[in-house]
Write a protein that holds these residues in place. Structure first.
Motif, PDB file in Angstrom:
ATOM      1  N   VAL A  55     -77.287 -72.449  36.680  1.00 22.13           N
ATOM      2  CA  VAL A  55     -76.326 -72.723  35.382  1.00 22.13           C
ATOM      3  C   VAL A  55     -77.045 -73.675  34.006  1.00 22.13           C
ATOM      4  CG1 VAL A  55     -74.866 -71.764  36.557  1.00 22.13           C
ATOM      5  CG2 VAL A  55     -74.069 -74.028  36.489  1.00 22.13           C
ATOM      6  N   ASP A  56     -78.334 -73.545  34.190  1.00 19.20           N
ATOM      7  CA  ASP A  56     -78.532 -74.469  32.896  1.00 19.20           C
ATOM      8  C   ASP A  56     -79.047 -73.158  31.682  1.00 19.20           C
ATOM      9  OD1 ASP A  56     -79.773 -76.579  31.758  1.00 19.20           O
ATOM     10  OD2 ASP A  56     -81.339 -76.163  32.771  1.00 19.20           O
ATOM     11  N   ASN A  57     -78.456 -73.232  30.412  1.00 18.19           N
ATOM     12  CA  ASN A  57     -78.639 -72.898  29.475  1.00 18.19           C
ATOM     13  C   ASN A  57     -80.829 -72.730  29.599  1.00 18.19           C
ATOM     14  OD1 ASN A  57     -77.026 -71.348  28.368  1.00 18.19           O
ATOM     15  ND2 ASN A  57     -75.764 -73.402  28.631  1.00 18.19           N
ATOM     16  N   ALA A 278     -75.026 -72.040  12.393  1.00 16.18           N
ATOM     17  CA  ALA A 278     -73.984 -70.922  12.254  1.00 16.18           C
ATOM     18  C   ALA A 278     -72.723 -72.213  13.029  1.00 16.18           C
ATOM     19  CB  ALA A 278     -74.835 -70.346  13.025  1.00 16.18           C
ATOM     20  N   PRO A 279     -71.798 -71.779  12.819  1.00 16.63           N
ATOM     21  CA  PRO A 279     -70.921 -72.541  13.570  1.00 16.63           C
ATOM     22  C   PRO A 279     -71.255 -71.857  15.047  1.00 16.63           C
ATOM     23  CG  PRO A 279     -69.837 -70.233  12.630  1.00 16.63           C
ATOM     24  CD  PRO A 279     -71.665 -70.496  11.895  1.00 16.63           C
ATOM     25  N   SER A 280     -70.802 -72.900  16.255  1.00 16.15           N
ATOM     26  CA  SER A 280     -70.974 -72.198  17.629  1.00 16.15           C
ATOM     27  C   SER A 280     -69.704 -72.986  18.110  1.00 16.15           C
ATOM     28  CB  SER A 280     -72.122 -73.328  18.020  1.00 16.15           C
ATOM     29  OG  SER A 280     -72.370 -74.085  18.326  1.00 16.15           O
ATOM     30  N   PHE A 281     -69.541 -72.676  19.576  1.00 16.38           N
ATOM     31  CA  PHE A 281     -69.247 -73.451  20.633  1.00 16.38           C
ATOM     32  C   PHE A 281     -69.733 -74.441  21.334  1.00 16.38           C
ATOM     33  CE2 PHE A 281     -66.782 -68.994  20.449  1.00 16.38           C
ATOM     34  CZ  PHE A 281     -65.678 -69.756  19.833  1.00 16.38           C
ATOM     35  N   LEU A 282     -71.004 -75.045  21.140  1.00 17.10           N
ATOM     36  CA  LEU A 282     -71.517 -75.585  20.980  1.00 17.10           C
ATOM     37  C   LEU A 282     -70.557 -76.809  21.603  1.00 17.10           C
ATOM     38  CD1 LEU A 282     -73.817 -77.231  22.654  1.00 17.10           C
ATOM     39  CD2 LEU A 282     -75.121 -77.031  20.804  1.00 17.10           C
ATOM     40  N   VAL A 283     -70.024 -77.505  22.706  1.00  8.74           N
ATOM     41  CA  VAL A 283     -69.540 -78.865  22.626  1.00  8.74           C
ATOM     42  C   VAL A 283     -70.767 -80.276  24.022  1.00  8.74           C
ATOM     43  CG1 VAL A 283     -66.739 -77.905  22.870  1.00  8.74           C
ATOM     44  CG2 VAL A 283     -68.240 -78.816  24.991  1.00  8.74           C
ATOM     45  N   TRP A 420     -72.158 -77.923  26.727  1.00 11.25           N
ATOM     46  CA  TRP A 420     -71.317 -76.464  27.001  1.00 11.25           C
ATOM     47  C   TRP A 420     -70.858 -75.920  25.817  1.00 11.25           C
ATOM     48  CZ3 TRP A 420     -70.446 -75.928  32.613  1.00 11.25           C
ATOM     49  CH2 TRP A 420     -69.542 -75.117  32.719  1.00 11.25           C
ATOM     50  N   THR A 421     -72.032 -74.696  26.391  1.00 12.87           N
ATOM     51  CA  THR A 421     -71.668 -73.888  25.809  1.00 12.87           C
ATOM     52  C   THR A 421     -71.342 -72.604  26.297  1.00 12.87           C
ATOM     53  OG1 THR A 421     -72.339 -71.678  23.588  1.00 12.87           O
ATOM     54  CG2 THR A 421     -74.457 -72.777  25.623  1.00 12.87           C
ATOM     55  N   PRO A 422     -70.121 -71.130  25.761  1.00  7.83           N
ATOM     56  CA  PRO A 422     -69.556 -70.203  26.837  1.00  7.83           C
ATOM     57  C   PRO A 422     -70.649 -69.246  27.219  1.00  7.83           C
ATOM     58  CG  PRO A 422     -68.825 -70.244  24.566  1.00  7.83           C
ATOM     59  CD  PRO A 422     -69.440 -71.486  24.630  1.00  7.83           C
ATOM     60  N   LEU A 513     -76.765 -68.975  23.092  1.00  7.54           N
ATOM     61  CA  LEU A 513     -77.117 -69.730  22.052  1.00  7.54           C
ATOM     62  C   LEU A 513     -78.945 -70.604  22.237  1.00  7.54           C
ATOM     63  CD1 LEU A 513     -75.445 -70.662  20.200  1.00  7.54           C
ATOM     64  CD2 LEU A 513     -74.931 -72.835  21.594  1.00  7.54           C
ATOM     65  N   PHE A 514     -79.596 -70.773  23.683  1.00 10.81           N
ATOM     66  CA  PHE A 514     -80.037 -71.211  23.692  1.00 10.81           C
ATOM     67  C   PHE A 514     -81.160 -70.019  23.832  1.00 10.81           C
ATOM     68  CE2 PHE A 514     -77.599 -74.900  24.049  1.00 10.81           C
ATOM     69  CZ  PHE A 514     -78.448 -75.625  23.614  1.00 10.81           C
ATOM     70  N   MET A 515     -80.673 -68.981  24.168  1.00  9.04           N
ATOM     71  CA  MET A 515     -81.631 -67.403  24.243  1.00  9.04           C
ATOM     72  C   MET A 515     -81.929 -66.521  23.417  1.00  9.04           C
ATOM     73  SD  MET A 515     -79.396 -67.402  27.883  1.00  9.04           S
ATOM     74  CE  MET A 515     -77.867 -67.927  27.253  1.00  9.04           C
ATOM     75  N   PRO A 516     -82.714 -66.657  22.531  1.00  8.28           N
ATOM     76  CA  PRO A 516     -82.982 -66.523  21.881  1.00  8.28           C
ATOM     77  C   PRO A 516     -83.307 -65.251  21.821  1.00  8.28           C
ATOM     78  CG  PRO A 516     -84.421 -68.024  21.484  1.00  8.28           C
ATOM     79  CD  PRO A 516     -83.496 -68.423  22.581  1.00  8.28           C
ATOM     80  N   ASN A 517     -83.111 -64.021  20.898  1.00  2.59           N
ATOM     81  CA  ASN A 517     -84.221 -62.622  21.673  1.00  2.59           C
ATOM     82  C   ASN A 517     -85.235 -62.062  21.473  1.00  2.59           C
ATOM     83  OD1 ASN A 517     -82.879 -62.962  18.520  1.00  2.59           O
ATOM     84  ND2 ASN A 517     -83.592 -60.473  18.418  1.00  2.59           N
ATOM     85  N   PHE A 518     -85.826 -62.978  22.151  1.00  2.55           N
ATOM     86  CA  PHE A 518     -87.547 -62.595  22.980  1.00  2.55           C
ATOM     87  C   PHE A 518     -87.602 -61.224  22.352  1.00  2.55           C
ATOM     88  CE2 PHE A 518     -87.153 -66.643  25.036  1.00  2.55           C
ATOM     89  CZ  PHE A 518     -87.530 -68.347  23.591  1.00  2.55           C
ATOM     90  N   ASN A 519     -86.610 -60.237  23.215  1.00  2.25           N
ATOM     91  CA  ASN A 519     -87.142 -58.869  22.751  1.00  2.25           C
ATOM     92  C   ASN A 519     -86.931 -58.200  21.712  1.00  2.25           C
ATOM     93  OD1 ASN A 519     -84.643 -58.798  23.234  1.00  2.25           O
ATOM     94  ND2 ASN A 519     -84.391 -57.067  24.522  1.00  2.25           N
TER      95      ASN A 519
END
Length: 525
Positions: A55-57, A278-283, A420-422, A513-519
Motif C-alpha cells: 500500500v506504498d505510493n 497544486a493543492p493536495s490532501f498530502l499530509v 498519507w494521501t488518499p 499523487l505519486f503516480m504521474p500519468n506515464f501512459n
C-alpha cells in the motif's frame, strides 16, 4: 507543456499553478534523454511489485501502469470512468455491483482477461489478506464475487459501502493474471515471483529491476487501449536529493521526487525547468507506537503533541507551503471538522503531562525515518530538539524505505515519520485505515492504536448511508482521535513536482499523487 489541473480548490491556501515555460537552454547545457524514454528520479526504492501486497505510493508509482482495473479515475478528476468494465449497474440497496467487461483483453502473459480472471484476482487479494486487502475488510469476501458469464462479474457486499465504486480505481483493485499461479511456491499464490515481476494488462510492463539502482517499465506491445507515446519509463533510484536536483538541472532526469521545498525553490526559474504546484490532501504526521510502554499512555502522547513546534516546521521545512493539520481529516475533504481541538506548542503543559504520567525526568525514544526523503530528516531534527526540551531524548534512526516499511509493519519502532494521501476522495481513507485496530501496521493503523469505541465508530461510518449521520460520526472520530493523541498531526501540504519543460501531457490527479500519468506523457525535442 500541457497541464490539466484538478478542479478542487483548497479553502485556505490558494491554488498556485506554475507553468514556467522557461527560456531555451543554451546549446550543450543539458544532457537530452531519448525522446521516447522518460527518466524519473526517485529518492526511494520500491519494496515490491505485487499490487495486492503493498500500500506504498512509491511502489504504486511503478506498479500502477502495469495493470488495469475495472474502473479508473477520469483524467484529473475524481469521476469514475470505465476501464476493463465497459458499464455497470448498482442495486437500489447499494450492495450489488454488476460489471460488463470489455472483450478481447489479454494479460501480458497471454492469459485471457475475463470474468473468471477478475474473480481470481480479487480472491487472491482477499485470501492473502495483506495490507492491500484491508480496504474491503468486513465489506467483501470471496463468496460475494460471482461469475455471471465470461463477460459479466458481480460483487455482492456484506453491507453498503459508499466509496465502493471509487475504491475499485485504486492500485489494490489491480487485476492480476491467474498465470501467476504457475509461479506459486509453498502456497504463496505467486507472491514471491510477483514481488519482482508484473502480470497485468496495463499500458506498461516491468522489463528490468536492479534493486537500489533502477526500474524499467516498457510499453506493452499487446495493450488493448491507446498506446503510450513513451517506449520506456526508467525510474532511477537516486537516494541523495541534492544529486537528483543536479541531474534535473543537467537534463539527465526528466521528472523527480522528493525534493525539499528549498531545493524546489532553487529550481524554479532555472532554464528548461518547470515546477508544478497544486493543492493536495498530502499530509505528514508522526506515528506513535502504542505498543511502546511509554507511548501506550495517553498523557505521554498528549505531551509529545504539545511539545512539537508545528509552525516552526511549516516555516522552516515547508517554507510556508503547508497548513497545520486539525485532526486526521484534511481541509477540503467532506467530514473535516474545523472546530476540533488543535495542539499548539506549549512546553510547560507538555512537562506537566509527563510528570502526571510518572515521567518527570523523561525517557528515551527512537524516531524512524527514510533518509531518502530529506524533508523527514529535517522534521526529525526539529522533533528531536523539541522533545529534548521536555526531557525526552530522541535517537533518529534512518533506514532505506523497504527496511523502514518492514519495521513499521512489525511495530519495530517507537516513533516514525509518514506521508498519507488518499486513494479515493472520502474521509474513510483517514479514519478506517488509521484507527481500526485490525489495520495495525502498513495497512494504515501505524500507531497500533486499539480502542473498541473507535472501532465501532469507524465501522459505523462505512456502513452509514445517511450523509448527515455519517458526518456526525466523523466528528466523533476526530474528537477522540485528537484527545487520544493517536498521531502527531503535522501538516497538509501543497504538492510540488519538478520536471523538464520538454515533458508534455502531465495531468495532475490528487488521488494519484505519486503516480504521474506515464501512459499519457510524451516528450518534446
Amino acid at each position: 507543456m500541457a497541464v490539466r489541473v484538478f478542479g478542487w480548490m483548497w479553502a485556505v491556501v490558494p491554488v498556485v499553478v506554475v507553468a514556467l515555460l522557461a527560456a531555451p537552454l543554451p546549446a550543450g547545457s543539458a544532457q537530452a534523454t531519448p525522446q521516447d524514454v522518460l527518466i524519473f528520479g526517485s529518492t526511494s526504492d520500491v519494496e515490491t511489485m505485487d499490487p495486492q501486497v503493498t500500500v506504498d505510493n512509491i511502489a504504486w508509482r511503478a506498479i500502477y501502469y502495469c495493470y488495469d482495473r475495472l474502473v479508473q479515475l477520469k483524467g484529473g478528476t475524481t469521476e469514475v470512468a470505465p476501464q476493463l468494465a465497459e458499464s455497470w449497474t448498482i442495486s437500489p440497496d447499494g450492495k450489488t455491483f454488476t460489471f460488463r467487461l470489455r472483450r478481447g483483453v489479454k494479460f501480458t502473459d497471454g492469459t485471457p482477461l475475463d470474468a473468471r480472471a477478475v474473480q481470481f484476482s480479487f480472491t487472491r487479494l482477499l485470501k492473502m489478506g495483506k495490507g492491500a486487502a484491508g480496504l474491503w475488510d468486513g465489506i467483501l469476501d470471496a463468496s460475494g464475487i460471482t461469475v455471471v458469464n465470461p463477460t459479466t462479474i458481480r460483487f455482492t457486499l456484506k453491507t453498503p459501502f459508499a466509496p465502493f465504486l471509487g475504491s475499485l480505481a485504486t492500485d489494490q483493485a489491480s487485476i492480476v493474471s491467474p498465470g501467476v499461479m504457475k509461479h506459486e511456491s509453498g502456497g504463496d499464490m505467486g507472491q514471491a515471483w510477483l514481488a519482482g515481476n508484473s502480470a497485468g494488462s496495463g499500458p506498461f510492463r516491468l522489463k528490468e529491476w536492479r534493486r537500489g539502482e533502477r526500474l524499467v517499465l516498457e510499453r506493452n506491445p499487446t495493450y488493448w487501449g491507446r498506446k503510450p507515446a513513451l517506449r520506456q519509463v526508467i525510474i532511477r533510484n537516486i537516494p541523495d536529493p541534492a544529486v537528483l536536483r543536479d541531474l534535473l538541472e543537467r537534463g539527465e532526469v526528466d521528472m523527480g521526487e522528493t525534493l525539499t521545498d528549498d531545493q524546489l525553490d532553487a529550481l524554479k526559474g532555472k532554464p528548461g525547468i518547470t515546477v508544478f504546484e497544486a493543492p493536495s490532501f498530502l499530509v505528514t504526521y508522526l506515528y506513535l507506537n502504542n505498543k511502546n510502554p511509554y507511548l501506550s499512555k495517553v498523557k505521554v502522547r498528549q505531551a509529545i503533541s504539545y511539545a512539537i513546534d508545528y509552525e516552526g516546521i511549516i516555516r522552516g521545512v515547508k517554507k510556508g507551503r503547508a497548513v497545520q493539520m486539525r485532526g486526521p481529516i484534511p481541509q477540503g475533504m467532506a467530514g473535516h471538522d474545523k472546530t476540533v481541538f488543535q495542539y499548539t506548542r506549549n512546553v510547560a503543559r507538555a512537562r506537566q503531562l509527563l510528570a502526571e504520567a510518572g515521567y518527570p525526568q523523561g525517557f528515551e525514544l527512537s524516531l524512524l525515518i527514510d533518509p531518502g526523503i530529506r524533508e523527514w530528516a529535517d522534521i526529525a531534527t526539529i522533533v528531536q530538539a523539541n522533545l529534548a526540551e521536555v526531557g525526552i531524548k530522541v535517537k533518529i534512526e534512518g533506514f532505506a524505505r523497504p527496511t523502514m516499511r518492514a519495521k513499521l509493519d512489525k511495530a519495530d519502532f517507537d516513533m516514525a515519520t509518514g506521508f498519507w494521501t488518499p486513494d479515493y476522495p472520502d474521509a474513510d481513507m483517514f479514519t478506517w485505515f488509521w484507527f481500526y485496530s485490525k489495520n495495525g501496521g502498513l495497512a494504515g493503523n501505524r500507531s497500533f492504536y486499539v480502542n473498541p469505541q473507535m472501532d465501532r465508530l469507524v465501522v459505523a461510518q462505512r456502513q452509514e448511508t445517511d450523509p448527515a449521520k455519517r458526518l456526525a460520526l466523523f466528528r466523533q472520530i476526530q474528537k477522540i482521535a485528537v484527545e487520544d493523541a493517536v498521531y502527531v498531526y503535522l501538516h497538509q501540504a501543497i504538492y510540488r513536482i519538478p520536471m523538464r519543460d520538454r515533458v508534455r501531457g502531465y495531468v495532475y490527479n490528487p488521488m494519484l499523487l505519486f503516480m504521474p500519468n506515464f501512459n499519457g506523457i510524451s516528450k518534446g525535442p
